[in-house]
Design an enzyme around this catalytic site. Structure first.
Site, PDB file in Angstrom:
ATOM      1  N   PHE A 132      28.042   0.065 -27.028  1.00  0.00           N
ATOM      2  CA  PHE A 132      28.616   1.054 -27.950  1.00  0.00           C
ATOM      3  C   PHE A 132      29.759   1.862 -27.325  1.00  0.00           C
ATOM      4  CE2 PHE A 132      24.757   2.956 -26.034  1.00  0.00           C
ATOM      5  CZ  PHE A 132      25.268   4.114 -25.467  1.00  0.00           C
ATOM      6  N   LYS A 141      30.836  17.598 -32.100  1.00  0.00           N
ATOM      7  CA  LYS A 141      31.567  16.334 -32.259  1.00  0.00           C
ATOM      8  C   LYS A 141      32.375  16.287 -33.561  1.00  0.00           C
ATOM      9  CE  LYS A 141      28.378  13.468 -29.482  1.00  0.00           C
ATOM     10  NZ  LYS A 141      27.555  12.221 -29.501  1.00  0.00           N
ATOM     11  N   ARG A 180      19.190  20.520 -24.552  1.00  0.00           N
ATOM     12  CA  ARG A 180      18.717  19.188 -24.965  1.00  0.00           C
ATOM     13  C   ARG A 180      17.608  19.324 -26.004  1.00  0.00           C
ATOM     14  NH1 ARG A 180      21.812  14.738 -23.711  1.00  0.00           N
ATOM     15  NH2 ARG A 180      19.945  13.628 -24.337  1.00  0.00           N
ATOM     16  N   GLU A 211      30.688  17.777 -16.107  1.00  0.00           N
ATOM     17  CA  GLU A 211      31.252  17.819 -17.461  1.00  0.00           C
ATOM     18  C   GLU A 211      31.958  19.150 -17.741  1.00  0.00           C
ATOM     19  OE1 GLU A 211      28.080  14.686 -19.481  1.00  0.00           O
ATOM     20  OE2 GLU A 211      28.097  16.755 -20.184  1.00  0.00           O
ATOM     21  N   ASN A 260      26.239  12.034 -34.432  1.00  0.00           N
ATOM     22  CA  ASN A 260      25.060  12.894 -34.284  1.00  0.00           C
ATOM     23  C   ASN A 260      25.411  14.348 -33.940  1.00  0.00           C
ATOM     24  OD1 ASN A 260      25.811  12.476 -31.666  1.00  0.00           O
ATOM     25  ND2 ASN A 260      23.950  11.409 -31.044  1.00  0.00           N
ATOM     26  N   THR A 281      18.661  11.552 -29.714  1.00  0.00           N
ATOM     27  CA  THR A 281      19.988  10.960 -29.924  1.00  0.00           C
ATOM     28  C   THR A 281      20.159  10.459 -31.359  1.00  0.00           C
ATOM     29  OG1 THR A 281      19.946  10.264 -27.615  1.00  0.00           O
ATOM     30  CG2 THR A 281      21.598   9.228 -29.023  1.00  0.00           C
ATOM     31  N   HIS A 312      26.976  16.943 -28.472  1.00  0.00           N
ATOM     32  CA  HIS A 312      26.725  16.375 -27.144  1.00  0.00           C
ATOM     33  C   HIS A 312      26.183  17.489 -26.267  1.00  0.00           C
ATOM     34  CE1 HIS A 312      27.383  14.452 -23.224  1.00  0.00           C
ATOM     35  NE2 HIS A 312      27.807  15.650 -22.836  1.00  0.00           N
ATOM     36  N   TYR A 349      33.051   9.617 -20.883  1.00  0.00           N
ATOM     37  CA  TYR A 349      31.834   8.819 -21.121  1.00  0.00           C
ATOM     38  C   TYR A 349      31.722   7.627 -20.171  1.00  0.00           C
ATOM     39  CZ  TYR A 349      30.002  10.983 -25.462  1.00  0.00           C
ATOM     40  OH  TYR A 349      29.407  11.810 -26.394  1.00  0.00           O
TER      41      TYR A 349
END
Ligand code: UDP
Ligand code: MG
Length: 136
Positions: free
Chosen positions: A60, A12, A88, A129, A115, A94, A118, A52
């Site tokens: 958010f 990110k 993950r 995705e 964070n 998160t 993704h 998203y």
């Protein structure tokens, strides 16, 4: 039994901005992920909204989409045994404050919104995705 999967990872804007992409890519490689494809891109807010869309109803959502489109990101197609779950696990929770020691979000994350990474949350979403970013 092998269960080779492909999943999507995004480094990110907060991490790319701090020039952490090589370090994060090495984390994946050292855990046995193969990076099959990758590109550095800067998406528009509209593209982020599409990506998203599952979070459309969340409070958010707007900030999240503004954030993901705020600067360059690195999108990667990762391959490994059980890649979806393994990614993950490597990412961590998160919220970096809740992430386990050694996870990417614990090491590099700044806050719940910044964070650093993704990762697709299911094999089904991984396919969707990956198509979003790597469909030729
Ligand atoms: N997010 C946020 N505030 C929240 C929850 C999530 O800014 O209260 C952001 C966060 O960056 C997260 C992304 O929205 O990575 C997507 O949320 P999700 O619940 O899918 O978390 P993830 O799958 O990324 O762990
Ligand atoms: Mg998610």
């Amino acid at each position: 039994m092998n269960n080779i999967e492909e999943t999507l990872s995004i480094i990110k804007p907060d991490a790319v901005e701090r020039n952490l992409q090589d370090q994060i890519k090495n984390e994946f490689k050292s855990k046995g992920f193969e990076i099959l494809n990758e590109k550095k891109i800067h998406i528009t807010k509209e593209e982020a909204e599409k990506f998203y869309k599952v979070h459309e109803s969340k409070p958010f959502y707007n900030d999240l989409c503004a954030y993901l489109s705020s600067g360059p990101i690195v999108v990667m197609k990762l391959q490994k045994d059980n890649a979806v779950l393994e990614n993950r696990k490597l990412m961590g929770a998160t919220n970096p404050d809740n992430a386990e020691e050694g996870t990417l979000r614990k090491k590099y994350g700044i806050s719940i919104d910044k964070n650093s990474v993704h990762g697709s949350d299911s094999l089904e979403n991984a396919k969707i995705e990956l198509d979003f970013f790597f469909k030729d």
